[in-house]
Design a protein around this motif. Structure first.
Motif, mmCIF file in Angstrom:
data_model
loop_
_atom_site.group_PDB
_atom_site.id
_atom_site.type_symbol
_atom_site.label_atom_id
_atom_site.label_comp_id
_atom_site.label_asym_id
_atom_site.label_seq_id
_atom_site.Cartn_x
_atom_site.Cartn_y
_atom_site.Cartn_z
ATOM 1 N N LYS A 1 0.831 -1.209 0.000
ATOM 2 C CA LYS A 1 0.000 0.000 0.000
ATOM 3 C C LYS A 1 0.861 1.253 0.000
ATOM 4 O O LYS A 1 0.503 2.259 -0.620
ATOM 5 N N TRP B 1 -1.956 -0.567 -6.070
ATOM 6 C CA TRP B 1 -2.432 -1.052 -4.780
ATOM 7 C C TRP B 1 -3.908 -1.413 -4.848
ATOM 8 O O TRP B 1 -4.332 -2.429 -4.293
ATOM 9 N N GLU B 2 -4.697 -0.611 -5.546
ATOM 10 C CA GLU B 2 -6.123 -0.912 -5.675
ATOM 11 C C GLU B 2 -6.330 -2.264 -6.347
ATOM 12 O O GLU B 2 -7.250 -3.013 -5.997
ATOM 13 N N ALA C 1 -5.503 -4.883 -3.642
ATOM 14 C CA ALA C 1 -6.526 -4.858 -2.592
ATOM 15 C C ALA C 1 -7.839 -5.471 -3.065
ATOM 16 O O ALA C 1 -8.605 -6.030 -2.262
ATOM 17 N N GLY D 1 -7.638 -5.853 0.898
ATOM 18 C CA GLY D 1 -7.873 -4.537 1.472
ATOM 19 C C GLY D 1 -8.637 -4.646 2.778
ATOM 20 O O GLY D 1 -8.348 -3.932 3.750
#
Length: 241
Positions: free
Chosen positions: A208, A216-217, A220, A228
């Motif tokens: 992250k 990162w999204e 996640a 996430g």
């Protein structure tokens, strides 16, 4: 408690720790602590100054590493995240992080998790090098180039090599999902929280902080947003740390 660690520049130029597993272990146990940030080139001089010992690396080399924990309650000076976790469990046994005598199993788990994505480590190294302060970035790049025996520009170039690194990371997360799916609860040990969950959360925390926002999204969101959510659950369990 006094913890010495390295800073990493995160979103909005907020400085955060490279050592989330140690922070989360203390947070889970409800132990107060303060940080001392040390830039990479200053680690060895600072460790010599306070009398900290060197740690032995996987390749047999010995060098000064962070984090280091200083406990004024016992005058203990502990180096290495794993040794710090064992010390906290032994000295402050309330709210155990190694429940049901699981220390040996979790140590093996930690090693296995580290090996899952080792072949793709050049990619996160590349990302990490871009968010450090200048002095630390120079040190980080020089030492990682020596370790991987290639220039930073060759770590994870866009194209087939980057795609392969992403495939290795995704494969590692697929394996973790299979392990978590073996139990009914949200933790690796079912309804029992442990240092094993902190180990996974520390990897997620690192991603992250170093990955681009869209990268990162992506991580996640894998497996219906599991990772996430797991990171958020661990941070909540560890009193927001």
């Amino acid at each position: 408690m006094h913890m010495i660690t390295t800073p990493v520049q995160g979103a909005r130029h907020v400085w955060n720790s490279w050592s989330p597993n140690t922070c989360q272990a203390k947070g889970y146990k409800g132990l107060p602590f303060r940080f001392e940030w040390v830039e990479y080139p200053d680690i060895a001089p600072r460790m010599k100054e306070i009398g900290a010992r060197k740690n032995k690396l996987a390749d047999g080399r010995e060098m000064y590493t962070l984090p280091v924990l200083s406990d004024p309650n016992t005058d203990a000076l502990i180096t290495d995240s794993w040794e710090i976790a064992k010390y906290l469990e032994r000295t402050y046994p309330e709210k155990p992080i190694f429940p049901n005598e699981s220390k040996g199993l979790i140590l093996a788990f930690d090693t296995t998790v580290s090996n899952l994505g080792r072949a793709a480590v050049a990619f996160p190294f590349l990302r990490a090098s871009r968010i450090l302060r200048e002095r630390s970035a120079e040190y980080f790049i020089t030492t990682r180039e020596a370790s991987l025996r290639k220039k930073i520009s060759e770590f994870s170039p866009e194209g087939p090599e980057r795609d392969e690194h992403w495939a290795i990371i995704k494969g590692a997360m697929d394996t973790l999902k299979q392990w978590y799916d073996k139990e009914e609860g949200k933790w690796l040990m079912g309804d029992v929280f442990s240092y094993a969950d902190i180990i996974i959360a520390s990897r997620l925390f690192w991603f992250k902080r170093i990955l681009h926002g869209d990268e990162w999204e992506k991580v996640a969101s894998w497996h219906d947003g599991r990772w996430g959510k797991l990171l958020a659950d661990v941070e909540k369990e560890c009193n927001g740390v």
